[in-house]
Write an enzyme that holds these catalytic residues in place. Structure first.
Site, PDB file in Angstrom:
ATOM      1  N   ARG A 173      35.817  36.213  30.137  1.00 28.98           N
ATOM      2  CA  ARG A 173      35.497  35.042  29.307  1.00 28.98           C
ATOM      3  C   ARG A 173      35.776  33.741  30.052  1.00 28.98           C
ATOM      4  O   ARG A 173      35.132  32.726  29.785  1.00 28.98           O
ATOM      5  CB  ARG A 173      36.261  35.136  27.986  1.00 28.98           C
ATOM      6  CG  ARG A 173      37.754  35.123  28.114  1.00 28.98           C
ATOM      7  CD  ARG A 173      38.469  35.657  26.873  1.00 28.98           C
ATOM      8  NE  ARG A 173      38.347  37.118  26.758  1.00 28.98           N
ATOM      9  CZ  ARG A 173      38.844  37.827  25.741  1.00 28.98           C
ATOM     10  NH1 ARG A 173      39.466  37.225  24.751  1.00 28.98           N
ATOM     11  NH2 ARG A 173      38.701  39.131  25.709  1.00 28.98           N
ATOM     12  N   ASP A 213      44.016  39.500  32.427  1.00 33.02           N
ATOM     13  CA  ASP A 213      43.010  40.558  32.304  1.00 33.02           C
ATOM     14  C   ASP A 213      41.865  40.149  31.372  1.00 33.02           C
ATOM     15  O   ASP A 213      40.850  40.833  31.312  1.00 33.02           O
ATOM     16  CB  ASP A 213      43.689  41.849  31.810  1.00 33.02           C
ATOM     17  CG  ASP A 213      42.840  43.088  32.048  1.00 33.02           C
ATOM     18  OD1 ASP A 213      41.818  42.985  32.757  1.00 33.02           O
ATOM     19  OD2 ASP A 213      43.213  44.155  31.524  1.00 33.02           O
ATOM     20  N   ASP A 239      32.565  46.377  36.356  1.00 38.14           N
ATOM     21  CA  ASP A 239      32.775  45.180  35.546  1.00 38.14           C
ATOM     22  C   ASP A 239      31.806  44.040  35.900  1.00 38.14           C
ATOM     23  O   ASP A 239      31.923  42.933  35.393  1.00 38.14           O
ATOM     24  CB  ASP A 239      34.239  44.731  35.691  1.00 38.14           C
ATOM     25  CG  ASP A 239      34.769  44.043  34.435  1.00 38.14           C
ATOM     26  OD1 ASP A 239      34.176  44.235  33.363  1.00 38.14           O
ATOM     27  OD2 ASP A 239      35.765  43.307  34.548  1.00 38.14           O
ATOM     28  N   LYS A 294      46.232  46.245  35.127  1.00 38.08           N
ATOM     29  CA  LYS A 294      45.841  47.399  34.325  1.00 38.08           C
ATOM     30  C   LYS A 294      46.613  48.635  34.776  1.00 38.08           C
ATOM     31  O   LYS A 294      47.028  48.706  35.935  1.00 38.08           O
ATOM     32  CB  LYS A 294      44.334  47.680  34.524  1.00 38.08           C
ATOM     33  CG  LYS A 294      43.403  46.680  33.872  1.00 38.08           C
ATOM     34  CD  LYS A 294      41.955  47.069  34.109  1.00 38.08           C
ATOM     35  CE  LYS A 294      41.003  46.047  33.490  1.00 38.08           C
ATOM     36  NZ  LYS A 294      41.049  46.008  32.031  1.00 38.08           N
ATOM     37  N   ASP A 315      37.857  44.610  38.556  1.00 40.87           N
ATOM     38  CA  ASP A 315      38.820  44.033  37.616  1.00 40.87           C
ATOM     39  C   ASP A 315      40.109  44.855  37.618  1.00 40.87           C
ATOM     40  O   ASP A 315      40.195  45.883  36.952  1.00 40.87           O
ATOM     41  CB  ASP A 315      38.202  43.996  36.205  1.00 40.87           C
ATOM     42  CG  ASP A 315      39.155  43.373  35.180  1.00 40.87           C
ATOM     43  OD1 ASP A 315      40.177  42.795  35.597  1.00 40.87           O
ATOM     44  OD2 ASP A 315      38.854  43.471  33.969  1.00 40.87           O
TER      45      ASP A 315
HETATM   46  N1  BES Z   1      36.553  44.439  31.868  1.00 39.05           N
HETATM   47  C1  BES Z   1      37.499  44.509  30.823  1.00 39.05           C
HETATM   48  C2  BES Z   1      36.922  45.135  29.559  1.00 39.05           C
HETATM   49  C3  BES Z   1      36.855  46.646  29.539  1.00 39.05           C
HETATM   50  C4  BES Z   1      37.998  47.388  29.309  1.00 39.05           C
HETATM   51  C5  BES Z   1      35.661  47.275  29.721  1.00 39.05           C
HETATM   52  C6  BES Z   1      37.926  48.755  29.286  1.00 39.05           C
HETATM   53  C7  BES Z   1      35.587  48.665  29.695  1.00 39.05           C
HETATM   54  C8  BES Z   1      36.723  49.404  29.477  1.00 39.05           C
HETATM   55  C9  BES Z   1      37.976  43.114  30.458  1.00 39.05           C
HETATM   56  O1  BES Z   1      38.058  42.215  31.503  1.00 39.05           O
HETATM   57  C10 BES Z   1      39.350  43.246  29.897  1.00 39.05           C
HETATM   58  O2  BES Z   1      40.218  43.634  30.615  1.00 39.05           O
HETATM   59  N2  BES Z   1      39.504  42.924  28.631  1.00 39.05           N
HETATM   60  C11 BES Z   1      40.741  43.033  27.969  1.00 39.05           C
HETATM   61  C12 BES Z   1      40.922  41.811  27.113  1.00 39.05           C
HETATM   62  C13 BES Z   1      42.300  41.665  26.525  1.00 39.05           C
HETATM   63  C14 BES Z   1      43.313  41.421  27.615  1.00 39.05           C
HETATM   64  C15 BES Z   1      42.295  40.525  25.528  1.00 39.05           C
HETATM   65  C16 BES Z   1      40.730  44.298  27.110  1.00 39.05           C
HETATM   66  O3  BES Z   1      39.700  44.593  26.497  1.00 39.05           O
HETATM   67  O4  BES Z   1      41.747  44.979  27.083  1.00 39.05           O
HETATM   68 ZN    ZN Z   2      36.836  42.538  33.054  1.00 45.62          ZN
HETATM   69 MN    MN Z   3      39.891  42.339  32.520  1.00 43.24          MN
END
Ligand code: BES
Ligand code: ZN
Ligand code: MN
Length: 503
Positions: A349, A345, A286, A275, A268
């Site tokens: 979902r 990101d 991920d 990111k 990811d």
């Molecule tokens: N895989 C990430 C979630 C994540 C982030 C897991 C950091 C472990 C550490 C997910 O796909 C993601 O990026 N989520 C975003 C959502 C946001 C953009 C609404 C997040 O949590 O920042």
């Molecule tokens: Zn993710």
């Molecule tokens: Mn993500």
């Protein structure tokens, strides 16, 4: 690590581990050694400044009057009651000590004679399981370093009385199956994304066929035909094609299966909503939700569980490129609902929207549980101590919480509800893929997925904080934890399995 069970007496050489009880109580085996050595064990226990606590080890080097090189006294028993999990954790402590001593092989004397709530066979097996889980490390890409010879327990021999040995032999395959499932999940999570990409992950699922699991791989053409455009939108930025893998273990004929769904984002980057570089390497993990699903099916099949469980994983890579989806894109999910992609990101979902819809549509499961490293917000809320639990069904929630307590894979329930559904309303589509800035981020992800569950009893486990550990844990060295496998295996054993001799 191998586990051997024998009714033979403990050998006169090597490393011997002898269980002792609370307040200096001796097991039958310990009492015999104590007598032979003129009270050496009692003196050693007394010399430690208070009776050792559960999981503590007291070492006797070249014990006088005894032939062994080394004897480790392992204290067992908690004042508030000793659960199997506590015994597993004591086994973890043993693995650590044996590693530090560079002992590759050890013999465990019988715990018979101790006042413990579990019979000796269960106690010995729990210690061995804890030892196995704690001893595992991901070393395949490392040459052995001459200055750091590997200290790792490779074999534990359990010495038990005839009848207990019989019982332990009968229970060992089930125990080994669970451990194998956890280690399978850890292996998958540990592999870097250049090795484990969606095609490779899909092929890795095929390994379950040897255990009797039916494995069906849906390729990109098939996903297109099914209309999984939310999942495909995530995948479109990557040079690697996406896959959905359907795995079914039919160990019993039940009307409806239990369904497990996993987020399998092999890497990811965030996509166009990229990111920061700092720490991005962690995002190889991920796909831990998908790995937990594979690991659970592995455990269930290997122990021939009398259950009907289907696992479905969505495998993609989230990359930025000229073909990547853009913020503002609107996609139509398989359910027919449209999604405005505000942030590329928030991709997990999108994947789960289609995989959950497909799973309920095809299998009409009695319950559906998804696992996903879904949100950083869940880590903010719960740290790395517990995974977030979201459930549309009280009974399922209660069962999952209980399975978590029993296995040490702890959960904490977080809310769903109409008010939060407002957070994901879009101006231009049915939903948007993010909620409100800095508000209930883990719940926003959960209610989004819920829109694609079509009302089947459903639970979502946000394992973002628990799938990986940066500290050593009682049952897991730093790295991938395999979180979810023990929990789900337990849930199945308790509530989705017919009684019978196996497992
Ligand atoms: N895989 C990430 C979630 C994540 C982030 C897991 C950091 C472990 C550490 C997910 O796909 C993601 O990026 N989520 C975003 C959502 C946001 C953009 C609404 C997040 O949590 O920042
Ligand atoms: Zn993710
Ligand atoms: Mn993500």
């Amino acid at each position: 690590m191998r586990v051997e069970i024998t009714a033979a007496p403990v050998p006169e050489t090597g490393v011997l581990v002898v269980p002792v009880g609370r307040e200096g109580a001796l097991s039958t085996a310990a009492a015999a050694l104590d007598a032979r050595s003129g009270g050496l064990l009692r003196r050693a226990l007394a010399a430690t400044g208070g009776p050792p606590k559960h999981g503590e080890l007291v070492e006797l080097l070249l014990p006088a009057g005894l032939p062994q090189e080394r004897i480790l006294l392992l204290a067992l028993g908690k004042p508030e009651g000793t659960r199997l999990l506590d015994l597993e954790e004591a086994g973890g402590a043993l693995a650590q000590r044996l590693a530090a001593l560079r002992s590759a092989r050890a013999h465990l004397a019988s715990p018979a004679g101790l006042d413990l709530p579990e019979p000796p066979a269960r106690v010995a097996l729990a210690l061995a399981t804890g030892c196995r889980l704690r001893a595992w490390r991901f070393t395949k890409y490392q040459h052995e370093r001459p200055d750091e010879p590997k200290g790792r327990i490779e074999e534990l021999v359990l010495h038990l009385e005839e009848e207990a040995a019989e019982a332990a032999r009968a229970a060992l395959p089930g125990e080994a199956a669970r451990v194998a499932g956890v280690l399978e999940a850890r292996e998958l999570v540990s592999e870097p994304a250049n090795v484990l990409d969606p095609p490779t992950f899909a092929q890795a699922c095929r390994r379950l066929e040897r255990l009797g699991v039916e494995v069906e791989i849906l390729d990109k053409d098939r996903l297109e035909a099914l209309g999984m455009r939310a999942l495909l939108a995530v995948a479109q930025g990557s040079a690697k094609p996406p896959f959905v893998v359907v795995m079914r273990w039919r160990g019993a004929a039940r009307e409806k299966p239990l369904a497990l769904v996993g987020k399998g984002v092999c890497f990811d980057t965030g996509g166009i909503s990229i990111k920061p570089a700092q720490g991005m390497e962690e995002m190889k993990f991920d796909m831990a939700g998908a790995a937990a699903v594979v690991g659970t099916l592995h455990a269930l099949a290997a122990r021939k569980a009398r259950a009907d469980v289907v696992g479905v994983v969505g495998l993609v890579e989230n990359m930025p490129s000229g073909t990547a989806q853009r913020p503002g894109d609107i996609v139509r999910a398989m359910s027919g609902k449209t999604i405005e992609v505000i942030n590329t990101d928030a991709e997990g979902r999108l994947v789960l929207a289609d995989v959950c819809w497909y799973t309920q549509d095809r299998f009409a499961p009695e319950a559906m549980i998804d696992l996903a490293t879904l949100t950083g917000a869940c880590i903010v809320a719960l740290g790395h101590e517990r995974a977030g639990l979201f459930a549309s069904d009280e009974r399922l929630a209660g069962r999952l919480l209980a399975a978590g307590e029993a296995t040490g894979e702890l959960l904490w329930r977080l809310p769903l509800g109409k008010a939060y559904e407002q957070h994901i309303k879009s101006e231009v589509a049915d939903f948007k893929n993010v909620g409100r800035a800095r508000e209930a981020g883990a719940t926003a992800g959960a209610v989004f997925i819920q829109q694609f569950t079509n009302g089947v009893p459903w639970a979502h486990l946000d394992i973002a904080g628990t799938a990986w550990t940066s500290r050593d844990l009682p049952l897991c060295a730093k790295g991938a934890t395999g979180f979810g496998v023990r929990l789900l295996d337990r849930l199945v054993a308790e509530h989705h399995e017919e009684p019978g001799p196996v497992g």
